[in-house]
Design a protein around this motif. Sequence first.
Motif, PDB file in Angstrom:
ATOM      1  N   TYR A 253      -4.882  12.173 -10.001  1.00  0.00           N
ATOM      2  CA  TYR A 253      -4.306  11.483 -10.141  1.00  0.00           C
ATOM      3  C   TYR A 253      -4.825  10.670 -11.632  1.00  0.00           C
ATOM      4  O   TYR A 253      -3.875  10.055 -12.288  1.00  0.00           O
ATOM      5  N   TYR A 254      -5.866  10.633 -11.798  1.00  0.00           N
ATOM      6  CA  TYR A 254      -6.447  10.028 -13.015  1.00  0.00           C
ATOM      7  C   TYR A 254      -5.739  10.878 -14.337  1.00  0.00           C
ATOM      8  O   TYR A 254      -5.234  10.170 -15.293  1.00  0.00           O
ATOM      9  N   ARG A 255      -5.980  12.232 -14.242  1.00  0.00           N
ATOM     10  CA  ARG A 255      -5.257  12.950 -15.468  1.00  0.00           C
ATOM     11  C   ARG A 255      -3.845  12.883 -15.419  1.00  0.00           C
ATOM     12  O   ARG A 255      -3.290  12.695 -16.452  1.00  0.00           O
ATOM     13  N   GLU A 256      -3.193  12.781 -14.192  1.00  0.00           N
ATOM     14  CA  GLU A 256      -1.764  12.688 -14.292  1.00  0.00           C
ATOM     15  C   GLU A 256      -1.204  11.228 -14.887  1.00  0.00           C
ATOM     16  O   GLU A 256      -0.464  11.157 -15.833  1.00  0.00           O
ATOM     17  N   TYR A 257      -2.103   9.981 -14.523  1.00  0.00           N
ATOM     18  CA  TYR A 257      -1.667   8.780 -15.110  1.00  0.00           C
ATOM     19  C   TYR A 257      -1.900   8.742 -16.548  1.00  0.00           C
ATOM     20  O   TYR A 257      -1.143   8.153 -17.212  1.00  0.00           O
ATOM     21  N   LEU A 258      -2.946   9.421 -17.038  1.00  0.00           N
ATOM     22  CA  LEU A 258      -3.301   9.286 -18.573  1.00  0.00           C
ATOM     23  C   LEU A 258      -2.341  10.303 -19.344  1.00  0.00           C
ATOM     24  O   LEU A 258      -2.454   9.814 -20.840  1.00  0.00           O
ATOM     25  N   ARG A 259      -1.998  11.377 -19.042  1.00  0.00           N
ATOM     26  CA  ARG A 259      -1.435  12.383 -19.733  1.00  0.00           C
ATOM     27  C   ARG A 259      -0.038  11.888 -20.607  1.00  0.00           C
ATOM     28  O   ARG A 259       0.476  11.057 -19.791  1.00  0.00           O
ATOM     29  N   PRO A 260      -0.021  12.288 -21.664  1.00  0.00           N
ATOM     30  CA  PRO A 260       1.636  11.782 -22.355  1.00  0.00           C
ATOM     31  C   PRO A 260       2.535  12.466 -21.361  1.00  0.00           C
ATOM     32  O   PRO A 260       2.252  13.539 -21.342  1.00  0.00           O
ATOM     33  N   LYS A 261       3.647  11.606 -21.332  1.00  0.00           N
ATOM     34  CA  LYS A 261       4.620  11.996 -20.492  1.00  0.00           C
ATOM     35  C   LYS A 261       5.934  12.850 -21.187  1.00  0.00           C
ATOM     36  O   LYS A 261       6.679  13.325 -20.820  1.00  0.00           O
ATOM     37  N   THR A 262       5.669  12.484 -22.677  1.00  0.00           N
ATOM     38  CA  THR A 262       6.562  13.165 -23.534  1.00  0.00           C
ATOM     39  C   THR A 262       5.842  13.629 -24.909  1.00  0.00           C
ATOM     40  O   THR A 262       4.905  13.014 -25.091  1.00  0.00           O
ATOM     41  N   PRO A 263       6.242  14.622 -25.456  1.00  0.00           N
ATOM     42  CA  PRO A 263       5.781  15.024 -26.607  1.00  0.00           C
ATOM     43  C   PRO A 263       5.399  13.894 -27.466  1.00  0.00           C
ATOM     44  O   PRO A 263       6.293  12.964 -28.116  1.00  0.00           O
ATOM     45  N   GLY A 264       4.078  13.778 -28.030  1.00  0.00           N
ATOM     46  CA  GLY A 264       3.785  12.524 -28.677  1.00  0.00           C
ATOM     47  C   GLY A 264       3.669  11.238 -28.508  1.00  0.00           C
ATOM     48  O   GLY A 264       3.653  10.518 -29.021  1.00  0.00           O
ATOM     49  N   ARG A 266       2.665   8.165 -25.291  1.00  0.00           N
ATOM     50  CA  ARG A 266       1.423   7.498 -24.986  1.00  0.00           C
ATOM     51  C   ARG A 266       0.393   8.311 -24.170  1.00  0.00           C
ATOM     52  O   ARG A 266       1.102   8.990 -23.229  1.00  0.00           O
ATOM     53  N   GLY A 267      -0.741   8.121 -24.250  1.00  0.00           N
ATOM     54  CA  GLY A 267      -1.790   8.800 -23.453  1.00  0.00           C
ATOM     55  C   GLY A 267      -2.549   9.661 -23.915  1.00  0.00           C
ATOM     56  O   GLY A 267      -2.417  10.226 -25.102  1.00  0.00           O
ATOM     57  N   TRP A 268      -3.444  10.456 -23.210  1.00  0.00           N
ATOM     58  CA  TRP A 268      -4.230  11.707 -23.797  1.00  0.00           C
ATOM     59  C   TRP A 268      -4.405  12.521 -22.492  1.00  0.00           C
ATOM     60  O   TRP A 268      -4.520  11.937 -21.362  1.00  0.00           O
ATOM     61  N   LEU A 269      -5.088  13.685 -22.689  1.00  0.00           N
ATOM     62  CA  LEU A 269      -5.360  14.819 -21.572  1.00  0.00           C
ATOM     63  C   LEU A 269      -6.878  14.401 -21.212  1.00  0.00           C
ATOM     64  O   LEU A 269      -7.385  14.468 -22.410  1.00  0.00           O
ATOM     65  N   VAL A 270      -7.049  14.268 -20.129  1.00  0.00           N
ATOM     66  CA  VAL A 270      -8.543  14.198 -19.763  1.00  0.00           C
ATOM     67  C   VAL A 270      -9.094  15.340 -19.240  1.00  0.00           C
ATOM     68  O   VAL A 270      -8.692  15.917 -18.060  1.00  0.00           O
TER      69      VAL A 270
END
Length: 350
Positions: A253-264, A266-270
């Motif tokens: 859930y933490y990874r899903e919350y922070l991952r970018p939802k579109t190319p480029g 907001r967010g990052w892959l944890v």
Amino acid sequence: MEIGILSLSDLQTDPARGTLHDPARRTREIVSYAIAADQAGLDVFGLGEHHSPDFSVANPAVPLAAIAQATTRIRLTSAVSVLSTLDPVRLHQDFASLDHLSDGRAEIIAGRSAFLEAFTLFGIDPAHYDTVFAEKLDLLLAIRDHERVTWSGRHRPALDDLPVPPRPQQEKLPLWLGVGGTLSSVERAARLGLPMVLGLIGGDIRRARQLTEHYRALGQAVGYATDVLRLGVTSHFHVGKTSQSAREELYPYYREYLRPKTPGGRGWLVGPDEYRALSSPFGALMAGSPQEIVDKLLTERELLGIDRFMGQVDFGGMPAPMVHGSIELLATEVAPAIREELGPPTGPAA
């Protein structure tokens, strides 16, 4: 030290349907988390404001009003109100009404927001990001502190000796500044003598020490007492029965919350290594067993001198039973240990 929870009301994609989770259900679940926190004896509940389809709550005062009617003691605050895009008159009126409904439990955390959607929606030029916020904060403080207001600025029509009803049940609404870690925001809070909420969303918590020490030193230098310069922190949060179970169940859930939802976007892959570092004793992520959370909160108290902690307990599509279990452990195992160590929490910020 006050201990509480917050929600930012993020909506995630249902993997079975490929569509966003239902915002109505999400909002009702958030209300249930606040009620559970109140019944379990936590001190404060905060609710964020966003103006994007990826979140269910645009005006925190509305769900907080529903929560006020179903709770008796927990303090209720925005987390944060995006003051740059709001009318300070309306914001104060909304939370003064919330103060009446909650029998004097309302607060405001005002911030600038890192999301640009609200600026586009309300016609605010991001080029004036800081000047608009400073001006609106000046007006909000004038409304909070005076029965009748005379004020003028560049970005809103002037007020000439006008009342701004209703007045809150409290003598004045507690107002905190929410900051993301920029020196200018910290100095603004210090110079105004306002309590500050610092969002710790990544990295090593020891890096925040310089900012918090500067906040208190500058605030005292311009004449504010130490008990006025209160500090709150927020962090992503999950407590489980054991360290391993807490971290294993939170990670997707933490990874899903922070991952970018579109190319480029907001967010990052944890990745697993970064996740382990973030949940280590000095990492910003609060995830672990009750004793680990107790130890980490006491470390933050020692390093940063925090007066309030608010854990973001629901994000990334976490199921409601998982969130409720975390709230229960925070209230029944973590909070009592902190209170035994530090004594009862102090009153609300002025």
